[in-house]
Design an enzyme around this catalytic site. Structure first.
Site, PDB file in Angstrom:
ATOM      1  N   TYR A 127       0.865  -1.187   0.000  1.00  0.00           N
ATOM      2  CA  TYR A 127       0.000   0.000   0.000  1.00  0.00           C
ATOM      3  C   TYR A 127       0.894   1.227   0.000  1.00  0.00           C
ATOM      4  O   TYR A 127       1.885   1.295   0.736  1.00  0.00           O
ATOM      5  CB  TYR A 127      -0.908   0.044   1.227  1.00  0.00           C
ATOM      6  CG  TYR A 127      -1.681   1.342   1.334  1.00  0.00           C
ATOM      7  CD1 TYR A 127      -2.913   1.469   0.727  1.00  0.00           C
ATOM      8  CD2 TYR A 127      -1.143   2.445   1.994  1.00  0.00           C
ATOM      9  CE1 TYR A 127      -3.613   2.676   0.784  1.00  0.00           C
ATOM     10  CE2 TYR A 127      -1.830   3.642   2.053  1.00  0.00           C
ATOM     11  CZ  TYR A 127      -3.065   3.759   1.445  1.00  0.00           C
ATOM     12  OH  TYR A 127      -3.743   4.950   1.493  1.00  0.00           O
ATOM     13  N   GLU A 162      -3.266   7.722  -4.120  1.00  0.00           N
ATOM     14  CA  GLU A 162      -3.135   6.408  -3.483  1.00  0.00           C
ATOM     15  C   GLU A 162      -2.964   5.310  -4.519  1.00  0.00           C
ATOM     16  O   GLU A 162      -3.590   5.341  -5.586  1.00  0.00           O
ATOM     17  CB  GLU A 162      -4.397   6.147  -2.640  1.00  0.00           C
ATOM     18  CG  GLU A 162      -4.451   4.805  -1.970  1.00  0.00           C
ATOM     19  CD  GLU A 162      -5.783   4.590  -1.258  1.00  0.00           C
ATOM     20  OE1 GLU A 162      -5.822   4.768  -0.033  1.00  0.00           O
ATOM     21  OE2 GLU A 162      -6.775   4.271  -1.935  1.00  0.00           O
TER      22      GLU A 162
END
Length: 373
Positions: A101, A186
């Site tokens: 992530y 993101e």
């Protein structure tokens, strides 16, 4: 303003961040064509402005172009997380060895960008323990230098070519964050596929207050059809998941109204801020919209300053006379021209409350009775 995944990935590719091969499709035939061009198997991903698409069935796979056509036909026109699917992203199915992530968000407490990274990416990122997440603020006056990115890679335990790729992607992601005035950028997951790092997903949310600096960007709205309809009237409206329709005058009092309903065990089905000084006609239109949503009760909470209580009362009466109000209605009126407003409502058989808590309790009680019938 939120970008669709395919739009975010277009920006990523322009800035040198590796993404899967593929492109967006608006029809089953187009999806099959893309699958044939890039080679199956492929992933077919609903393009909606909501997370959790995988768990909601919005991401599927196909082994042939014909299967891609069938899968796209099953997704297009359907709803995923409350949003209608109008496009799908067809892209190569990646070999996934590991999911990371990586994101950059605005840290409002520190007033700085915040890098967030983890070796546990993918669909359950919200369940990752805090100890497994690396968070590092960026001094906005200095920026994000390669040594900073390399430090994040080391904290994650990445080594060799993967660590170098990670640091390069992070520095490029930061440039996107700053250049686009982003609130959030993101990659989840950032996939390790063999000896490569690839952005398997992408999000880019731009600060609405900076929109004037990016006139060349497409306009993207995440509003539902009902939200758009009310906003065209000139009022702020957001759909929620409760059963009590709410109208108040001002963002603060509207949020307080939702909270006080919850305090008494009720759930608001919307946020509707009529604002200060809204005229009779738009308020009547907003009331008509609330009636059309078939709530179990309607709660109108007005603290009149610029907004006049008699205008609110006239708007309510207009709707009652023109289309009727077939559900329980609770009105709290306090402030400018309060006595006139209360008198207008009483003439038409509607009682008004002064105390917000008492009115909220009554709305919850009536909504429960409506649910029992």
């Amino acid at each position: 303003m939120k970008f669709f995944e395919y739009m975010a990935k277009e920006v990523f590719r322009e800035r040198g961040i590796p993404t899967p091969r593929g492109r967006v499709a608006a029809s089953p035939g187009e999806a099959a064509q893309v699958a044939a061009e890039i080679g199956a198997p492929v992933a077919i991903k609903s393009q909606v402005l909501a997370g959790g698409r995988g768990k909601a069935g919005g991401i599927r796979f196909a082994d042939t172009p014909d299967q891609a056509r069938e899968v796209a036909a099953g997704l297009l026109g359907q709803e995923v997380r409350g949003y209608r699917v109008e496009r799908v992203l067809v892209e190569e199915k990646l070999q996934i060895d590991r999911e990371l992530y990586l994101g950059i968000a605005v840290d409002t407490a520190r007033k700085s960008p915040l890098v967030i990274a983890s070796v546990h990416g993918g669909v359950n990122i919200e369940e990752v323990p805090e100890k497994d997440i690396v968070k590092r603020p960026v001094d906005i006056t200095l920026g994000l230098y390669p040594y900073f990115a390399r430090g994040i890679a080391r904290r994650l335990g990445l080594e060799g070519a993967i660590a170098r790729q990670f640091a390069d992607i992070l520095t490029r992601l930061y440039r996107i964050f700053r250049d686009y005035d982003a609130e959030l950028v993101e990659i989840n997951p950032l996939v390790i596929s063999g000896d490569r790092l690839i952005a398997a997903d992408g999000r880019l949310n731009i600060d609405d207050d900076a929109r004037f600096r990016h006139q060349d960007l497409p306009e993207v709205s995440e509003a539902t059809e009902l939200e758009r309809r009310v906003r065209e009237i000139g009022l702020s409206y957001v759909e929620l998941d409760g059963d009590i329709a709410v109208m108040a005058n001002g963002a603060g009092i509207t949020m307080a109204t939702i909270d006080v309903l919850a305090e008494y065990g009720g759930r608001a089905m919307n946020f509707l801020d009529a604002g200060g000084g809204a005229a009779v006609e738009p308020m009547a239109k907003a009331m008509a919209v609330l009636v059309s949503t078939n709530p179990k009760a309607i709660f109108v909470n007005i603290f009149g300053g610029i907004t006049r209580c008699d205008d609110v009362a006239n708007a309510i009466v207009t709707v009652k006379q023109q289309q009727g109000i077939p559900v329980p209605l609770v009105v709290r009126l306090v402030g400018t021209n309060e006595d006139k407003g209360v008198a207008i409502l009483r003439e038409h058989g509607i009682e008004a409350f002064r105390d917000m808590g008492e009115a909220a309790r009554k709305a919850v009680e009536l909504a429960r009775q409506g649910g029992e019938r």
